[in-house]
Design a protein around this motif. Sequence first.
Motif, short mmCIF file in Angstrom:
data_model
loop_
_atom_site.label_atom_id
_atom_site.label_comp_id
_atom_site.label_asym_id
_atom_site.label_seq_id
_atom_site.Cartn_x
_atom_site.Cartn_y
_atom_site.Cartn_z
N GLU A 259 0.81 -1.22 0.00
CA GLU A 259 0.00 0.00 0.00
C GLU A 259 0.84 1.27 0.00
OE1 GLU A 259 -3.32 0.20 -0.31
OE2 GLU A 259 -3.21 -1.96 -0.65
N GLY A 260 2.15 1.14 0.21
CA GLY A 260 2.99 2.32 0.30
C GLY A 260 2.65 3.18 1.50
N SER A 261 2.25 2.53 2.59
CA SER A 261 1.81 3.24 3.80
C SER A 261 2.99 3.38 4.76
CB SER A 261 0.67 2.46 4.47
OG SER A 261 0.29 3.06 5.68
N TRP A 262 3.57 4.59 4.82
CA TRP A 262 4.71 4.84 5.71
C TRP A 262 4.26 5.23 7.12
CZ3 TRP A 262 9.54 3.56 4.35
CH2 TRP A 262 9.80 3.40 2.97
N ASN A 263 3.15 5.97 7.21
CA ASN A 263 2.67 6.46 8.50
C ASN A 263 1.16 6.26 8.59
OD1 ASN A 263 5.21 7.78 9.61
ND2 ASN A 263 5.00 8.88 7.66
N PRO A 264 0.64 6.12 9.80
CA PRO A 264 -0.82 5.98 9.94
C PRO A 264 -1.52 7.25 9.47
CG PRO A 264 0.33 5.34 11.97
CD PRO A 264 1.33 6.00 11.10
N PRO A 265 -2.74 7.13 8.96
CA PRO A 265 -3.49 8.33 8.57
C PRO A 265 -3.88 9.15 9.79
CG PRO A 265 -4.88 6.39 8.43
CD PRO A 265 -3.49 5.90 8.72
N PRO A 266 -4.24 10.41 9.62
CA PRO A 266 -4.68 11.23 10.75
C PRO A 266 -5.86 10.60 11.48
CG PRO A 266 -4.30 12.59 8.81
CD PRO A 266 -4.22 11.16 8.36
N PRO A 267 -6.02 10.88 12.76
CA PRO A 267 -7.14 10.30 13.52
C PRO A 267 -8.49 10.59 12.86
CG PRO A 267 -5.59 11.38 15.00
CD PRO A 267 -5.16 11.73 13.61
N GLY A 268 -9.31 9.56 12.82
CA GLY A 268 -10.63 9.71 12.23
C GLY A 268 -10.69 9.45 10.74
N GLN A 269 -9.54 9.29 10.09
CA GLN A 269 -9.51 9.03 8.66
C GLN A 269 -9.10 7.59 8.39
OE1 GLN A 269 -7.38 11.80 6.23
NE2 GLN A 269 -8.10 13.61 7.38
N GLY A 270 -9.52 7.08 7.25
CA GLY A 270 -9.15 5.73 6.85
C GLY A 270 -7.93 5.73 5.96
N GLU A 271 -7.57 4.54 5.49
CA GLU A 271 -6.42 4.41 4.59
C GLU A 271 -6.78 4.91 3.20
OE1 GLU A 271 -3.37 3.43 5.14
OE2 GLU A 271 -3.58 2.77 7.22
N PRO A 272 -5.90 5.69 2.58
CA PRO A 272 -6.18 6.15 1.21
C PRO A 272 -5.89 5.05 0.19
CG PRO A 272 -4.05 6.98 1.93
CD PRO A 272 -4.64 6.24 3.11
N LEU A 273 -6.50 5.18 -0.97
CA LEU A 273 -6.17 4.33 -2.11
C LEU A 273 -5.11 5.05 -2.92
CD1 LEU A 273 -6.49 2.10 -4.21
CD2 LEU A 273 -8.50 3.32 -5.10
N ARG A 274 -3.88 4.59 -2.85
CA ARG A 274 -2.78 5.24 -3.56
C ARG A 274 -2.72 4.70 -4.98
NH1 ARG A 274 -1.35 4.28 1.67
NH2 ARG A 274 -0.69 6.11 2.88
N LEU A 275 -3.18 5.50 -5.91
CA LEU A 275 -3.16 5.09 -7.31
C LEU A 275 -1.74 5.11 -7.86
CD1 LEU A 275 -6.27 7.11 -8.51
CD2 LEU A 275 -6.16 4.68 -7.91
N PHE A 276 -0.95 6.07 -7.40
CA PHE A 276 0.44 6.19 -7.86
C PHE A 276 1.25 6.87 -6.77
CE2 PHE A 276 3.96 8.46 -9.83
CZ PHE A 276 4.55 7.43 -10.56
N ALA A 277 2.51 6.47 -6.68
CA ALA A 277 3.45 7.11 -5.77
C ALA A 277 4.85 6.61 -6.12
CB ALA A 277 3.12 6.81 -4.31
#
Length: 470
Positions: A259-277
């Motif tokens: 997922e390319g997830s380096w850090n947790p999302p801000p409180p109250g938000q879910g994981e984004p769908l990373r189309l490109f990075a």
Amino acid sequence: MISQETALLLARSQFAFTIGFHIVLAAFTIGLAQWLMLLEGLWLWRKQPVYLNLYKYWSRVFALNVAVGVVTGVLMEFQFGTNWGALASRAGAVMGPMMYMEVLIAFFLEAGFMGVVLFGMGKVRPWVHFFATCVVAAGSIFSAFWILSANSWMQTPAGFVTGADGRFQPVDWWAVIFNPSFPYRFAHMTIAAMLAAACLIAAVGAWHLLKHPDNRGARLMFSWGLWLLLAAAPLQAVVGDLHGENTRDHQPVKLAAMEGSWNPPPPGQGEPLRLFAIPDMQAQRNHAELAIPNIGSLYLRHNLSGTIHSLNQYPADERPWVPGVFFSFRAMVGLGLLMIFFGVAGLVTRLRGKLWSARWLQRGMVAMAPAGFFAMLAGWLVTETGRQPWTVYGVLRTAHSASPVAPSLVLTSFIAIVLVYLAIFAIGLWFLLRLLGRAPQGDEKEANAEVAEQTGSGITPQSIRGRYDA
């Protein structure tokens, strides 16, 4: 002077090179074996010569694929004792019996009936030949069963203890074989093999339809290939989602890399769908990220606010190479979505009565010929590089699994294998293209004579007229 770190990288690259070639051939064997079983079953049921002709057409391809695949498989097996002696020593008591079962049950089961399949047509009773085809098809599945069980155990080890000498000893074979990731990995890989074969079968049919629109064999291949895509591609999406959930629970750092997830999302938000990075291992962040907020949580947690573990929650030396995992995962998913598209497009054009006149669909399927194999290779890159730096996940590091072989020998053997493989595959590909470049038999009189020769029956052209479209 080659360092030990470089020698380890060469050993890993050598194994990746050999397994990359071999897995394509092994998967093609699985898919083709089921295709041959389907063709012969339809021939025995409907008695239409087109099925027999296609069986003979693809059995030549199957024989070529098996011949090349055996060579690559033998070389791959020998690497365990040369470059990966420490892994064989520590995990041999667990993995050895499973590899033995693959050879004893699966390989010899296939090899024992292969001669009947390839040379027995017209020499044994039709049901005996069909039985041999079914055994070969089942043997290919059994082979995948044991290989994937061993690989899955390395991903999610279970059912063992570590002895005082550091070696792994099995204590529960049921837990070893049916380890936590095995059912998902086995289903995912088996369907992937079917999809790879379906793409190629439909592509070959489309290629010949573009030249000979009335060729019955080409129509049947194109039609059946699209039916298989329609059935298997959506199913693969469901199995892939379940496999992802298993990865989330047992290999969270791999999922974070996917997922390319380096850090947790801000409180109250879910994981984004990373189309490109563009993941940056040094900066521990993504560049040029294009993402849709919260949508990633839909397939990761099946809600809009769930989160997963992030890469920065793990030590740097326990993270895989994120760019490779990230882009490979997107390549696999993208090709999977294309397969679903072509399966649905085939259904729509079929219902509209334009399947044989839809040239755009036929040209598109020709371009999709290698899509299943590319998707499979991308998936294996995700699986294997995402497991790093572990050979046996969480238990044995890759750096501690290599043999104490001189780096110069690793380099020499790698060069030799590359040269041999490229030569073998160049020759094999040349023969494959020659075989597939010939249109399947389509003349009814010639087909009728072939049937009479194979079965000794009195089938006439009139008795086999009718619709040949699948």
